[in-house]
Structure formats: structure tokens, C-alpha cells
Design an enzyme around this catalytic site. Structure first.
Site, short mmCIF file in Angstrom:
data_model
loop_
_atom_site.label_atom_id
_atom_site.label_comp_id
_atom_site.label_asym_id
_atom_site.label_seq_id
_atom_site.Cartn_x
_atom_site.Cartn_y
_atom_site.Cartn_z
N ASN A 122 -12.51 -1.19 1.09
CA ASN A 122 -11.08 -1.53 1.01
C ASN A 122 -10.83 -2.19 -0.36
O ASN A 122 -11.27 -3.32 -0.59
CB ASN A 122 -10.73 -2.49 2.16
N CYS A 144 -2.47 -5.66 0.39
CA CYS A 144 -2.92 -4.25 0.48
C CYS A 144 -1.77 -3.26 0.41
O CYS A 144 -1.99 -2.07 0.14
CB CYS A 144 -3.72 -4.03 1.75
N HIS A 203 -3.66 3.73 2.79
CA HIS A 203 -4.47 2.59 2.35
C HIS A 203 -5.78 2.62 3.13
O HIS A 203 -5.78 2.81 4.35
CB HIS A 203 -3.71 1.29 2.61
#
Ligand code: ACO
Length: 334
Positions: free
Chosen positions: A291, A115, A261
């Protein structure tokens, strides 16, 4: 000659057409819209179509970023793709994007930091530009997370989505001197002011995908210890944001927009609270995108540029944490 700085000349993003809502997901796995919204802030996610791969999403985002920058493919001399879901073990997604753009020269490679991948890719590209080794770099975050989810595991499959975002970095002379890190440098310069990367491989068990080429098992599924990831994310993201603003001689009040993020709305809120940053200065897209791992920052950035929130001259702070564990931040004057 003045030192070189990377300016963001344009950005673009792409989301697959198919939208999977929480209610639809609740017909396949034992969950509910209310649970997902309360624990994560997610309402829906986009899912790549059969036969639609990470390189396809990356290519579409790249085309849009180039158009936004007023550039064409042949201007690009480097492509960096951040992804944890490549089409194949090799070649890289970046070389596949290069081929789709009709390019046969320059350099193209992938960066894998889960990520945090986009921040890592941005840092790598920025350093190539500053070293004078690249002049126009496509930095892309692209993922098909839906392909590595265990759709029977309600604790993970509700969290992720597919998508891609891209920025175009161009080399410019910085007539204000060296920004970031130098401390004497100045944050008035336009472009990437500093990037800050961290990792701690001893925490790998908290978030990983089982299987893979070297273990002689087919690529498996994403596995996660959610509570521990949550706890560490808030601590490490707060630390790296403080590190970034201190390195530039700034305070949290100077930041116009945080583009984080998009892991979980509660992680965004918890980090903002610790930093005393007002929620209205945080760009949030987790509700629509879920996500999307390395794609989430450039997707959110593109949304906030398109809707007019991000304006010329503003200070934009990007931060991420992900599997590895990896984390990092980057500060840009738009
Ligand atoms: N629907 C309904 N119930 C669920 C679901 C679901 N989708 N998932 C878990 N539950 C249940 C559990 O089984 C458990 O039930 P039990 O009490 O009967 O055993 C209960 O909900 C609580 O489970 P927890 O895992 O303790 O729930 P928690 O409040 O920690 O929330 C979550 C889980 C949302 C995953 C949270 O830990 C989290 O967000 N962690 C961060 C993880 C993250 O963001 N990962 C993204 C990748 S890393 C990154 O990007 C930074």
C-alpha cells in the site's frame, strides 16, 4: 467555445530501488510471509533509501510522465502533489518538485487526503482545467510511508511501501458537450468524465498518524483499527463506484478497467464481488508495491498502460479510501 475537458496526455511512475520482501521483514518483526500473503496479498514493498525523500520520488515520476506525454517542464502551469508524507511541514512537496523541474512560474501545492489523495488531487486539477485556470497540470501521488511506520507494530508495518506516480492533464475542447454529472452529457468524450469525493471526519480515529506540528509532538506513527477500516472500505468504495457509473449513465459492465487504491487484496476482491466485476478487469499491484497510499493508483495505472492492458478509448475507473476518512472515485475515457 465548447466546454473544456482534461485529457490524460501521459503517465509515469517511480519506485525506490530497495525491495523489502516478507521473508526479510519476518527477520525483524514477529510475522511470516504466509500470514502477510494470506491476509493482504502483499509479497514485497519498495523502501526509499536514506536521504531519498518524497519530493525525489515525485520528481522522477513527473519526469517520466512528461516524457510519456511528449511535453517538457516549461509546458506545465500547475503542479498538484497528493501526499501524506511531505519532506517538510512546509514548503509543499509540489513546490519542491517545481524547483527540481527548473520552474519558477505557475502554481504548485499539495493535497492531503491520505490514501484517497490522488483522487482528490485529480478532482482539484480537473476543476482548474475545466474552469480555464490551468492548461497543463502535473498530478502526482508520492509517499515515503516507511518513514511513518512503527516498525515494531506487525499489524501495520507489513502493509505499506514507498513510491510515486504521476499523470499529465492537458486542457482540450470537448466537442461532445459536458461529460459526467450532467446526465445528458456523454461518456464517449475522451478525458476525465467525472470525479466524486467524500469524507467523514468523525471516523478519524480509525486511521491516523499521531503527533504533528500543532500538537507540539514530533510526527509519530501510523495507527489503525484494521478490521473496522476493512469493513468500511468495502462498503464506501462500492457506494462511490456505483455513484460514479450512475452519474455517467453507465453500468459496471461498461467499465474496461478498475484501477483501485491498493490497500489490501481482500478489499479489492470484496469490492469487486459486491459490484459483480470480474477479477480480470481489476488492476492489481499490491503484491509488488504494497500500500503506497496516494501513490498507489498512479503507480498501478502506469503499470497497466506500460504492459498494454489500458488502451485508447477504454473506460478506466479509479477509486480510493483512506484516513480522514476520505474516499472517492474518478472515471476517465483513455
Ligand atoms: N503477522 C502475524 N500476525 C499478525 C500480524 C502480522 N503481520 N498482524 C496482526 N497479527 C495477528 C494479530 O495480533 C491477531 O492475533 P491474536 O488473534 O492472537 O490477537 C491476529 O493476527 C488477527 O489480527 P486481526 O487484526 O484481527 O487480523 P485481520 O484478519 O483483521 O487482518 C489486517 C489484519 C490485514 C490489517 C486487516 O484488518 C486489514 O487489511 N484491514 C484493512 C486495513 C488496510 O487496508 N489499511 C490500509 C490503510 S487504509 C486504506 O488504504 C483503505
Amino acid at each position: 467555445m465548447n466546454p473544456l475537458i482534461s485529457k490524460i496526455a501521459g503517465c509515469g511512475s517511480y519506485l525506490p530501488q530497495r525491495v523489502l520482501t516478507n521473508d526479510e521483514l519476518a527477520t525483524k518483526v514477529d510475522t511470516s510471509d504466509a500470514w502477510i500473503v494470506e491476509r493482504t496479498g502483499i509479497h514485497q514493498r519498495h523502501i526509499a533509501a536514506e536521504g531519498e525523500f518524497t519530493s525525489d520520488l515525485a520528481f522522477k515520476a513527473a519526469e517520466r510522465a512528461l516524457a510519456d506525454a511528449g511535453l517538457v517542464a516549461k509546458d506545465v502551469d500547475m503542479i498538484v502533489v497528493a501526499t501524506t508524507t511531505p519532506d517538510n511541514t512546509f514548503p509543499s512537496v509540489a513546490t519542491q518538485v517545481q524547483a527540481k523541474l527548473g520552474l519558477g512560474n505557475g502554481a504548485a501545492f499539495d493535497v492531503q487526503a491520505a490514501c484517497s489523495g490522488f483522487i482528490y488531487g485529480l478532482a482539484v486539477a480537473d476543476n482548474f482545467v475545466k474552469a480555464g485556470q490551468a492548461r497543463t497540470v502535473l498530478v502526482i501521488g508520492a509517499e515515503t510511508m516507511s518513514r511513518i511506520l512503527d516498525w515494531k507494530d506487525r499489524a501495520t508495518c507489513v502493509l505499506f511501501g514507498d513510491g510515486a506516480g504521476a499523470v499529465v492533464l492537458v486542457a482540450a475542447e470537448n466537442d461532445l458537450g459536458n461529460p459526467g454529472h450532467s446526465r445528458t452529457g456523454n461518456s464517449e468524450a475522451r478525458g476525465i468524465l467525472s470525479t466524486h469525493l467524500h469524507s467523514d471526519g468523525s471516523l478519524a480515529d480509525l486511521l491516523y498518524v499521531d503527533g504533528g506540528p500543532s500538537t507540539s509532538q514530533a510526527t509519530g506513527y501510523l495507527r489503525m483499527q484494521g478490521r473496522e477500516v476493512f469493513r468500511r472500505a468495502v462498503v464506501n468504495l462500492t457506494d462511490v463506484v456505483l455513484e460514479t457509473i450512475a452519474a455517467n449513465g453507465l453500468t459496471a459492465d461498461d467499465i474496461d478497467w478498475v484501477v483501485p487504491h491498493q490497500a489490501n487484496k481482500r478489499i479489492l476482491d470484496g469490492t469487486a464481488r459486491k459490484l459483480k466485476l470480474p477479477p480480470e478487469r481489476i488492476v492489481v499491484t499490491i503484491d509488488r508495491h504494497a500500500n503506497t497510499s496516494a501513490a498507489s493508483i498512479p503507480l498501478a495505472l502506469d503499470v497497466a498502460v506500460r504492459d498494454g492492458r489500458i488502451k485508447d478509448g477504454q473506460l478506466i475507473l479509479m477509486e480510493a479510501m483512506g484516513g480522514g476518512m476520505t474516499w472517492g472515485a474518478g472515471l476517465v475515457r483513455w
